[in-house]
Write a protein that holds these residues in place. Structure first.
Motif, PDB file in Angstrom:
ATOM      1  N   ALA A  18       0.831  -1.201   0.000  1.00  0.00           N
ATOM      2  CA  ALA A  18       0.000   0.000   0.000  1.00  0.00           C
ATOM      3  C   ALA A  18       0.864   1.250   0.000  1.00  0.00           C
ATOM      4  O   ALA A  18       0.560   2.231  -0.683  1.00  0.00           O
ATOM      5  CB  ALA A  18      -0.935  -0.002   1.209  1.00  0.00           C
ATOM      6  N   ALA A  66       0.872   4.208  -2.717  1.00  0.00           N
ATOM      7  CA  ALA A  66       0.640   5.611  -2.355  1.00  0.00           C
ATOM      8  C   ALA A  66       1.754   6.491  -2.912  1.00  0.00           C
ATOM      9  O   ALA A  66       1.515   7.589  -3.413  1.00  0.00           O
ATOM     10  CB  ALA A  66       0.556   5.752  -0.832  1.00  0.00           C
ATOM     11  N   ARG A 103      -3.353   1.275  -8.701  1.00  0.00           N
ATOM     12  CA  ARG A 103      -4.379   0.687  -7.855  1.00  0.00           C
ATOM     13  C   ARG A 103      -3.809  -0.539  -7.144  1.00  0.00           C
ATOM     14  O   ARG A 103      -2.870  -1.152  -7.611  1.00  0.00           O
ATOM     15  CB  ARG A 103      -5.593   0.212  -8.693  1.00  0.00           C
ATOM     16  CG  ARG A 103      -6.292   1.295  -9.478  1.00  0.00           C
ATOM     17  CD  ARG A 103      -7.138   2.172  -8.583  1.00  0.00           C
ATOM     18  NE  ARG A 103      -7.849   3.171  -9.355  1.00  0.00           N
ATOM     19  CZ  ARG A 103      -7.378   4.363  -9.692  1.00  0.00           C
ATOM     20  NH1 ARG A 103      -6.172   4.714  -9.295  1.00  0.00           N
ATOM     21  NH2 ARG A 103      -8.095   5.191 -10.401  1.00  0.00           N
ATOM     22  N   LEU A 105      -8.818  -2.626   3.107  1.00  0.00           N
ATOM     23  CA  LEU A 105      -7.757  -1.675   2.786  1.00  0.00           C
ATOM     24  C   LEU A 105      -7.685  -1.442   1.283  1.00  0.00           C
ATOM     25  O   LEU A 105      -7.657  -0.308   0.803  1.00  0.00           O
ATOM     26  CB  LEU A 105      -6.412  -2.221   3.296  1.00  0.00           C
ATOM     27  CG  LEU A 105      -5.175  -1.408   2.894  1.00  0.00           C
ATOM     28  CD1 LEU A 105      -5.203  -0.043   3.526  1.00  0.00           C
ATOM     29  CD2 LEU A 105      -3.901  -2.137   3.290  1.00  0.00           C
ATOM     30  N   SER A 123     -10.839   0.534  -0.105  1.00  0.00           N
ATOM     31  CA  SER A 123     -10.902   1.954   0.226  1.00  0.00           C
ATOM     32  C   SER A 123      -9.744   2.723  -0.406  1.00  0.00           C
ATOM     33  O   SER A 123      -9.908   3.867  -0.825  1.00  0.00           O
ATOM     34  CB  SER A 123     -10.935   2.167   1.741  1.00  0.00           C
ATOM     35  OG  SER A 123      -9.958   1.402   2.369  1.00  0.00           O
ATOM     36  N   PHE A 124      -8.574   2.071  -0.496  1.00  0.00           N
ATOM     37  CA  PHE A 124      -7.449   2.738  -1.153  1.00  0.00           C
ATOM     38  C   PHE A 124      -7.776   3.018  -2.614  1.00  0.00           C
ATOM     39  O   PHE A 124      -7.555   4.115  -3.129  1.00  0.00           O
ATOM     40  CB  PHE A 124      -6.202   1.850  -1.050  1.00  0.00           C
ATOM     41  CG  PHE A 124      -4.983   2.466  -1.661  1.00  0.00           C
ATOM     42  CD1 PHE A 124      -4.705   2.320  -3.015  1.00  0.00           C
ATOM     43  CD2 PHE A 124      -4.103   3.206  -0.890  1.00  0.00           C
ATOM     44  CE1 PHE A 124      -3.587   2.894  -3.579  1.00  0.00           C
ATOM     45  CE2 PHE A 124      -2.968   3.782  -1.447  1.00  0.00           C
ATOM     46  CZ  PHE A 124      -2.715   3.627  -2.791  1.00  0.00           C
ATOM     47  N   ASN A 125      -8.304   2.001  -3.294  1.00  0.00           N
ATOM     48  CA  ASN A 125      -8.622   2.179  -4.708  1.00  0.00           C
ATOM     49  C   ASN A 125      -9.693   3.246  -4.922  1.00  0.00           C
ATOM     50  O   ASN A 125      -9.627   4.023  -5.874  1.00  0.00           O
ATOM     51  CB  ASN A 125      -9.059   0.844  -5.316  1.00  0.00           C
ATOM     52  CG  ASN A 125      -7.882  -0.108  -5.458  1.00  0.00           C
ATOM     53  OD1 ASN A 125      -6.741   0.285  -5.376  1.00  0.00           O
ATOM     54  ND2 ASN A 125      -8.187  -1.373  -5.659  1.00  0.00           N
TER      55      ASN A 125
END
Lengths: 226, 499
Positions: free
Chosen positions: B223, B227, B238, B250, B253-255
């Motif tokens: 992750a 980032a 992604r 995780l 929500s990150f994508n």
């Protein structure tokens, strides 16, 4: 007998302002607000140069250029609002000889037009006919023959070929070709040369993908192979 | 009138999120833990402590059980043996002659090694070392006086023994010592193997812990990389979807966040781009009209001439701004494609100066730098040079700036980079603002003054972006000769032409 420009631009205010500025420079300007009207006027006024804005209602600028090219080799200058590579290359491939990005100075446009209308300078030995492969180059008549039949090149394509033929085998850099054919300085756009070479190849080479005459020299430029 | 203190509202509000209590490992290790332990270390710590604790517990339990077992067995055996031997003594003592000596001999014949017989108020010793002094008084009292069999563990000359006492008729008693040496040896080796086993288990625990920690932390690392990629401009990065239910939260929500960010940035860039394009049309009209008026400037009254000059100046400035805005929006959308060519550095810089706003500026090129090639987009780099010249013109005092090109490498090394420097005679840039001048629309102090007069403050930030795209850097420092003024330097990778 002034030089006639056909200016195709749909924005009325731009059209008026540009006409004023160009007339100050000594050109005679006919206006067309769309591609359809331009085609009519073209037949009527036989301009020496055509100025086409890419963004036109109806027939777009590329289409108009292709239509004109079917019957004429008159110098065409594309006017783009976006200097995205795609627009520029598309305009050149549609048959334009040069391009300008809005907003441009009328003086700048005049310089471009004068460069495009320049007659081919006679070389030191006078005009020389040059034959190579199935091609025959007759500079003083502005003609190229392929197996005896005339090949229709635009003025600029012809000038490019002549410049290369000036010294067959010699490698010309993009910079020097931009200067000799288009009158550009150090910061001319090399894409002008690249697309014109591509166009030239489709017209004079047996196999444009594997050119035998107009040859690329990687990292250096182009040369004419005889 | 009495004043009441204002109620302390803050005291009632819960502090959002912060926990004043230290994390658990801090509380355990207290002052030892100087810096916060990472997740990986914490997992490893837990595994290690667990391994140590478990193996210690196991070892302890095993040892204790083994010990009691072994000791018990020996005990029982000793008691048993003593009892039998006591019976033998008893039967011998009933016979003739009644002397403990006979019994002793009989025992010896049996192979009993450490007997003691109490007969006729005296001790008969079987083995020299095991005298009556070795008998604990408590035991003696118990067996002889209370006539109760008893046992005890004593150390005789450093060796542990079980001493068993059996009361015999006629106030006699039989005592026997049994060595616990074997037991001790057994226990010793058990202890050793348990220790070894515990150590191995702990090491295994650490190994497993390291592995587990690594695996647990990996998604975090992934992750973090994603980032970083996004922050670096690759907005389409992604995380891969995962089946793990804990991690999929995780990833999802990150994508989502990345998609929203990408949309935002692209929308902003498109907006800036669309606006700029829209502005080009009226600018075309303005530019052409101003040109027409310029052609008739001499026919105009003075006031009109002044107005025309102002108009012309601002139309030009407006054009520059629109171009800069367009270029910046291309940067933001990640839509810049460099048209890279090999350029003779010296020739390029001279040409760029020639088309700048101060074409007469002197260009000094070092000997080696004359023969150096850079790889760049000639129009964009020319804009960078032009921006620096504009900057010098506006803020660099009234004299021409000095432009120089020099390699950074000493004479015995091949050229790796060149410095293209533009030095002016202005007030210079104070140290704490040297970063600011390269920011978009930077304001404040002399940075503000530099920005606000012309070019709307995008020129230097564009220069910075362009140079960075070429893998170089641009910065501002003091003049090299110590005089007041700014020295803007562009550093680019370069190679010498080999003949």
């Amino acid at each position: 007998m002034g030089t006639r420009i056909l200016a195709v631009e749909d924005d009325e205010r731009i059209r008026s302002a540009v006409k004023l500025a160009l007339e100050d420079e000594g050109w005679i300007v006919d206006e067309a607000e769309s591609g359809e009207i331009a085609i009519e006027l073209f037949a009527q006024t036989t301009p020496d140069v055509v100025l086409i804005d890419i963004m036109l209602p109806g027939i777009d600028g590329f289409e108009l250029c292709r239509t004109i090219r079917r019957t004429s080799d008159v110098p065409v200058v594309m006017v783009t609002a976006r200097n995205d590579t795609h627009d520029i290359v598309a305009g050149l491939e549609a048959g334009a000889d040069d391009y300008l990005t809005k907003p441009f100075a009328a003086k700048e446009l005049s310089a471009r037009i004068r460069a495009l209308l320049r007659r081919i300078r006679p070389s030191a030995q006078g005009h020389v006919r040059l034959s190579f492969g199935d091609l025959e180059l007759i500079p003083e008549e502005g003609k190229v023959l392929r197996n005896g039949t005339e090949v229709h090149l635009t003025k600029t394509e012809f000038r490019l070929l002549c410049e290369l033929a000036e010294s067959p085998g010699k490698v010309f850099s993009r910079e020097s070709l931009l200067d000799k054919v288009w009158g550009y300085d150090y910061f001319g756009d090399g894409r002008l040369v690249d697309v014109h070479v591509r166009r030239l190849r489709t017209k004079v080479e047996i196999d444009p993908a594997n050119p035998r005459h107009v040859v690329t020299v990687r990292g250096l430029g182009y040369r004419l192979q005889t | 009138m009495t004043e009441t203190a204002a109620p302390d509202l803050a005291a009632d509000l819960p502090t959002a999120g912060t926990d004043d209590r230290l994390p658990w490992y801090r509380r355990i290790f207290g002052p030892l833990a100087r810096s916060p332990l990472g997740l990986r270390r914490r997992i490893l710590l837990i595994f290690t402590l667990g391994a140590v604790g478990l193996s210690a517990f196991l070892a302890f339990t095993t040892y204790t059980l083994t010990q009691s077992n072994v000791v018990q067995q020996r005990d029982d055996a000793a008691v048993d043996s003593a009892r039998r031997n006591a019976q033998i003594v008893q039967s011998i003592l009933r016979g003739e002659p009644q002397s403990s000596q006979t019994a002793k001999v009989a025992l010896e014949d049996l192979g009993v090694q450490r007997p003691l017989i109490w007969y006729d108020q005296e001790f008969s010793v079987g083995n020299g070392q095991y005298q009556k002094e070795a008998l604990p008084q408590v035991l003696v009292d118990r067996v002889i006086n209370d006539a109760v069999p008893a046992r005890m563990i004593v150390a005789v000359d450093g060796e542990l023994n079980v001493v068993v006492g059996w009361p015999l008729p006629n106030q006699s008693a039989y005592f026997e010592f049994s060595s616990l040496n074997e037991v001790e040896n057994t226990l010793d080796s058990v202890r050793l193997s348990l220790l070894l086993g515990g150590l191995i288990t702990t090491l295994l625990g650490v190994a497993v812990g390291t592995f587990a920690a690594g695996r647990a932390v990996r998604p975090v690392g992934v992750a973090a990389q994603a980032a970083k990629a996004i922050a670096g401009g690759r907005l389409d990065t992604r995380l891969e979807p995962t089946e793990d239910p804990d991690l999929s939260v995780l990833a999802t929500s990150f994508n989502d966040m990345a998609a929203a960010l990408q949309q935002r940035v692209e929308r902003d860039a498109r907006f800036a781009s669309d606006v700029s394009h829209e502005l080009r049309s009226p600018l075309m009209t303005l530019a052409a009209s101003v040109e027409v008026m310029e052609a008739r400037r001499d026919e105009m009254p003075e006031r009109a001439q002044a107005a025309l000059d102002l108009l012309h100046g601002d139309v030009t400035r407006f054009q520059g701004l629109v171009e800069d805005l367009l270029e910046i929006s291309r940067f933001d959308a990640g839509a810049i494609r460099l048209n890279l060519e090999e350029l003779l550095a010296a020739e390029f810089v001279r040409q760029a100066i020639a088309v700048s706003s101060l074409p007469e500026s002197k260009v000094t090129v070092s000997e080696r730098a004359e023969m150096v090639i850079i790889r760049g987009d000639r129009r964009r780099l020319a804009r960078v040079v032009a921006n620096l010249i504009d900057n010098a013109r506006l803020h660099g005092g009234s004299t021409q700036p000095d432009v120089s090109i020099k390699e950074i490498n000493p004479p015995d090394e091949p050229v790796s980079h060149i410095h293209i420097a533009v030095e002016d005679h202005g007030p210079g840039v104070p140290v704490d603002e040297r970063h600011l001048v390269f920011e978009r629309f930077a304001r404040g102090g002399s940075a503000g003054r530099r920005m606000s007069s012309d070019g709307a403050g995008l020129g230097l930030s564009l220069a910075d972006e362009h140079v960075r795209m070429h893998g170089g850097r641009v910065w501002v420092e003091d003049r090299s000769d110590g005089e007041p003024g700014a020295r803007f330097v562009i550093e680019l990778a370069a190679v010498e032409i080999d003949e």
